[in-house]
Write an enzyme that holds these catalytic residues in place. Sequence first.
Site, PDB file in Angstrom:
ATOM      1  N   PHE A 146      38.686  36.937  43.178  1.00  0.00           N
ATOM      2  CA  PHE A 146      40.241  37.127  43.195  1.00  0.00           C
ATOM      3  C   PHE A 146      40.535  38.453  43.118  1.00  0.00           C
ATOM      4  O   PHE A 146      40.218  39.128  42.309  1.00  0.00           O
ATOM      5  CB  PHE A 146      40.781  36.378  42.104  1.00  0.00           C
ATOM      6  CG  PHE A 146      42.344  36.238  42.239  1.00  0.00           C
ATOM      7  CD1 PHE A 146      42.855  35.245  43.136  1.00  0.00           C
ATOM      8  CD2 PHE A 146      43.230  37.200  41.829  1.00  0.00           C
ATOM      9  CE1 PHE A 146      44.235  35.261  43.313  1.00  0.00           C
ATOM     10  CE2 PHE A 146      44.479  37.219  41.980  1.00  0.00           C
ATOM     11  CZ  PHE A 146      45.040  36.099  42.821  1.00  0.00           C
ATOM     12  N   ASP A 233      36.808  46.651  40.919  1.00  0.00           N
ATOM     13  CA  ASP A 233      38.144  45.921  40.829  1.00  0.00           C
ATOM     14  C   ASP A 233      38.271  45.431  39.409  1.00  0.00           C
ATOM     15  O   ASP A 233      38.007  44.608  38.789  1.00  0.00           O
ATOM     16  CB  ASP A 233      38.314  44.840  41.633  1.00  0.00           C
ATOM     17  CG  ASP A 233      39.860  44.174  41.319  1.00  0.00           C
ATOM     18  OD1 ASP A 233      40.528  44.553  40.567  1.00  0.00           O
ATOM     19  OD2 ASP A 233      40.254  43.435  42.235  1.00  0.00           O
ATOM     20  N   LYS A 274      47.693  46.192  36.364  1.00  0.00           N
ATOM     21  CA  LYS A 274      48.345  45.387  35.136  1.00  0.00           C
ATOM     22  C   LYS A 274      48.609  46.201  33.880  1.00  0.00           C
ATOM     23  O   LYS A 274      49.559  46.789  33.851  1.00  0.00           O
ATOM     24  CB  LYS A 274      47.242  44.172  35.040  1.00  0.00           C
ATOM     25  CG  LYS A 274      47.163  43.146  36.013  1.00  0.00           C
ATOM     26  CD  LYS A 274      46.270  42.071  35.794  1.00  0.00           C
ATOM     27  CE  LYS A 274      45.824  41.145  36.724  1.00  0.00           C
ATOM     28  NZ  LYS A 274      46.838  39.840  36.898  1.00  0.00           N
TER      29      LYS A 274
HETATM   30  C1  LIG Z   1      40.910  41.234  39.512  1.00  0.00           C
HETATM   31  C2  LIG Z   1      41.967  41.327  40.184  1.00  0.00           C
HETATM   32  N1  LIG Z   1      42.407  41.887  41.321  1.00  0.00           N
HETATM   33  C3  LIG Z   1      43.394  41.991  41.921  1.00  0.00           C
HETATM   34  C4  LIG Z   1      44.759  41.251  41.255  1.00  0.00           C
HETATM   35  C5  LIG Z   1      46.239  41.219  42.156  1.00  0.00           C
HETATM   36  O1  LIG Z   1      46.687  41.778  41.081  1.00  0.00           O
HETATM   37  P1  LIG Z   1      48.494  41.705  41.478  1.00  0.00           P
HETATM   38  O2  LIG Z   1      48.745  40.370  41.241  1.00  0.00           O
HETATM   39  O3  LIG Z   1      49.404  42.676  40.363  1.00  0.00           O
HETATM   40  O4  LIG Z   1      48.470  41.959  42.921  1.00  0.00           O
HETATM   41  C6  LIG Z   1      44.349  40.585  40.143  1.00  0.00           C
HETATM   42  C7  LIG Z   1      45.388  39.581  39.562  1.00  0.00           C
HETATM   43  O5  LIG Z   1      45.176  38.681  38.844  1.00  0.00           O
HETATM   44  C8  LIG Z   1      43.186  40.293  39.592  1.00  0.00           C
HETATM   45  O6  LIG Z   1      42.910  39.642  38.739  1.00  0.00           O
END
Ligand SMILES: Cc1ncc(COP(=O)(O)O)c(C=O)c1O
Length: 425
Positions: A146, A233, A274
Site C-alpha cells: 500500500f 516507504d 503522516k
Molecule cells: C506506506 C504508506 N505509503 C503511502 C501512504 C499514502 O499516504 P497518504 O494517505 O498521505 O497519501 C500510506 C497511507 O496509509 C502508507 O501507509
Amino acid sequence: MAVLEKLTSQQAIDLENKYGAHNYHPLPVVLNKGEGVYVWDVEGKKYYDFLSAYSAVNQGHCHPKIVGAMVNQAQTLTLTSRAFYNDKLGEYEKFVSEFFGFDKLLPMNTGAEAVETALKICRKWAYEKKGIPENEAQIIVCENNFHGRTTTIISFSNDPVARKNFGPYTAGFIKIEYDNLEALEQALESNKNVAGFLVEPIQGEAGVYVPSEDYLSKAKALCEKYGVLFIADEVQTGIARTGRLLATCGNCSCSDKNCSNEPEVKPDILILGKALSGGAYPVSAVLANDPIMEVIRPGNHGSTFGGNPVAAAVAIAALEVVRDEKLAENAFELGELFRSELNKYIENSSIVNLVRGKGLLNAIVINDSEESETAWNICVALKENGLLAKPTHGNIIRFAPPLVMNKEQLLECVSIITKTLQEFE
Ligand SMILES: Cc1ncc(COP(=O)(O)O)c(C=O)c1O
C-alpha cells in the site's frame, strides 16, 4: 437545520452520507476533540485513540508545541509558493536532512505525492545516471503493497477494490512476493532495466506484516549488487512508530538505544509523511543524497503547497517532540509490553489467533474468515468500551495508539481490549 448548530452524531453522519462521496467506510463515531492519547465524540464520550489517524498522530492529538508552531507561523506567513524563497524552507530542509542523515530533501504534502516523487526521481536517475534506455525503466514492488491512491500507485497494487475500473494502468512495475529475497534476486537478475526496489519496511495496510529480521538489510545488499535504488516507504512506519526513529533506521541521528539490536539499512531514497507533522498538517518529504537528488532540475517536479512555511514550522516542531520526548524509546517499551500482555490472553483465546508488530504498530488476527464481519463487530464493541480501532483487511485489527501514551494508559487499554474480546469468545 443550520450547518453551524451543534450536531448530534447521527446528524453529522447523515450529512457526510448525503453530501460526501462514499470513499470511506468509517466506524460510526463522530469526533470533535482530541488531546494526547484521547479523543471525544460530539456527545462528550471519551475514547482512547488506537489508530492515530493511520499513524499520523504519533505525537498525540493537538500537541501544544506543534499547534503553537503552526499558529505562530500561520499568523506570520502561510504560503509563498516556490516562485519565491521563504525564510522557513531552508531551515526545515537542513533540520530534516541532518535529522535523518541525508544530503537533501524534496518537500511534498501527502504520502502518495511523496511516493510519486520518489518514483519520478528513481526513473530519472535510471536514465541519466544508470544509462537505462529511455522509457524502459522498471521498478520492483511487493505484492499486497500500500503506497497510496494515485493512478500510478494503484497500477501496481493487487487490491481489486483499489484498482478495478481505474485503468488503463501505468506500466513499468514488476511485482514480487514480500519478504522473499529469492524472488527479489530473480527479478533483479532477469531484468537489466531495473531502476529501483520500492518497499514498506513493515506492510501496514496489508495487516502489519513484519518481514524476517534480515530481509531489509539483505534486500538492500542485493540492490547494491545490481546497482538499483533501495526506496523505503516509511510513511507509516517512520517517525518512531515501530520503536525506532525509522524502521530502516540507517545512519540516523537519533539517540535510540535499540538501533544496535537490528541491522541498519540506509535507503537510497527515504519517503516520509503522516507523523512528519504530528497529524497537524499535510507534510511529506523525500530524502536522498546528492548523486540521486541532483537529477531533479527546475520544472521537473513541484507542488504549490510543498515546502510552505507552515508545513516547515510544523514539521520541525513535530520532529523535536519525537526527539525530546523520546517517543521511539517509549514506543519500543510499550510495544513489548502490549504484545506480551496480549499473548497472555491469546494463550486461552479461541477468537484471536495471534498478535504481531513492532513498537506501537501492531495487529491482531481474528480467528474467522477474511470475509466475516467479526473484526468489524469487535471494533464496534471496542468503541462502546471506549477505544477506537479499525480492521485493516477482513479479519485483522490494527492497534496503533499515539506514542505519547504511558504505561498505565496502555495497561488500561489492554484491559479494554481483552474484556471486549471476551464478549466474542
Ligand atoms: C506506506 C504508506 N505509503 C503511502 C501512504 C499514502 O499516504 P497518504 O494517505 O498521505 O497519501 C500510506 C497511507 O496509509 C502508507 O501507509
